[in-house]
Design an enzyme around this catalytic site. Structure first.
Site, PDB file in Angstrom:
ATOM      1  N   GLU A 193       1.410   6.515  -7.038  1.00 59.63           N
ATOM      2  CA  GLU A 193       0.332   7.442  -7.390  1.00 59.63           C
ATOM      3  C   GLU A 193       0.810   8.895  -7.320  1.00 59.63           C
ATOM      4  OE1 GLU A 193      -2.979   6.671  -4.893  1.00 59.63           O
ATOM      5  OE2 GLU A 193      -3.698   4.967  -6.071  1.00 59.63           O
ATOM      6  N   GLU A 210       0.830  -1.203   0.000  1.00 61.81           N
ATOM      7  CA  GLU A 210       0.000   0.000   0.000  1.00 61.81           C
ATOM      8  C   GLU A 210       0.869   1.259   0.000  1.00 61.81           C
ATOM      9  OE1 GLU A 210      -3.021   2.085  -0.641  1.00 61.81           O
ATOM     10  OE2 GLU A 210      -3.504  -0.004  -0.149  1.00 61.81           O
TER      11      GLU A 210
END
Length: 259
Positions: A96, A89
């Protein structure tokens, strides 16, 4: 804007001293590097809902491990699985941010990069779920089976009565709330109520923990579809699930007492 007014891009992490062209210097002390790493974790927790959910799941797992008294090897395997999910994660969040920096506007390749990173998190989560199931099921399933045995197997009459009562109660609650139609919308979700009632009946009939969990998963999928279709709110779905489960268990216990 003068140089004194320019925001310091390295503030709060490492030594934000002036390097060449005013660029912040890299951390030179170990404690500064640790602070940067912690700030990265905090950023992911603040901005990523899934990261917060992973931390919550890890907290629940730690509590379960404490009460179940798993072995040292099993705890090590669970810890590695959890750490790998959190790592995935964090990498996903990092990718991102970099993609948004390089490509602020939409680009097909930027979308692919984000999708692949998210896929890595999904693979890690599935692996952790399988690991958790293989380790924790041997501790949880016997207790779950005893709980199902305490309620007892439903009779044919009890099953029919339970389902009819769930439908009737849902109709009454919908009429009281005055929202939606009998088959769409309103409080509570009839689909969720019936789905969880059936899942409860199957669980009590088979008294097999694995079959019970799989049936409950199907009920969750039915309930989730109502959210995806924007027919019900989460509150309506949860209330429907609780209504179906509670009424079914109450009817089964009542039939057991009367018989």
């Amino acid at each position: 804007m003068s140089d004194a007014e320019m925001p310091d891009s390295g503030a709060g992490c490492g030594n934000p001293g002036a390097g060449r062209a005013g660029a912040p210097e890299k951390p030179t002390r170990f404690i500064d590097s640790v602070n940067c790493a912690i700030e990265g974790i905090l950023y992911a927790s603040r901005t990523q809902r899934h990261m917060r959910r992973h931390f919550l799941a890890a907290l629940v797992l730690l509590v379960a491990v404490l009460f179940l008294r798993v072995s040292a090897l099993e705890f090590t395997l669970l810890a590695i699985s959890v750490a790998f999910v959190l790592f995935a994660e964090l990498m996903n969040t990092s990718i991102e941010v970099v993609v948004d920096l390089v490509s602020p506007d939409y680009h097909p390749l930027a979308k692919i990069a984000k999708d692949v990173a998210a896929g890595g998190v999904l693979v890690a989560a599935i692996g952790a779920a399988v690991m958790g199931y293989l380790i924790l099921s041997q501790y949880i399933f016997p207790v779950y089976k005893e709980l199902l045995d305490m309620i007892g197997s439903p009779t044919e009459m009890g099953t029919v009565v339970a389902l009819l009562m769930v439908v009737i109660v849902v109709v009454i609650l919908k009429s009281i709330s005055g929202k939606g139609t009998p088959l769409e919308g309103g409080l509570p979700s009839g689909h969720a109520a019936v789905a969880f009632s059936i899942a409860t009946i199957v669980s009590l009939t088979t008294r097999d923990p694995l079959i019970s969990i799989l049936t409950i998963c199907l009920a969750v999928m039915v309930s989730h579809s109502r959210l995806l279709l924007r027919i019900h709110s989460p509150r309506e779905v949860v209330l429907g699930a609780l209504t179906g489960t509670a009424i079914t268990i109450a009817v089964m216990l009542l039939f057991r007492l009367l018989n």
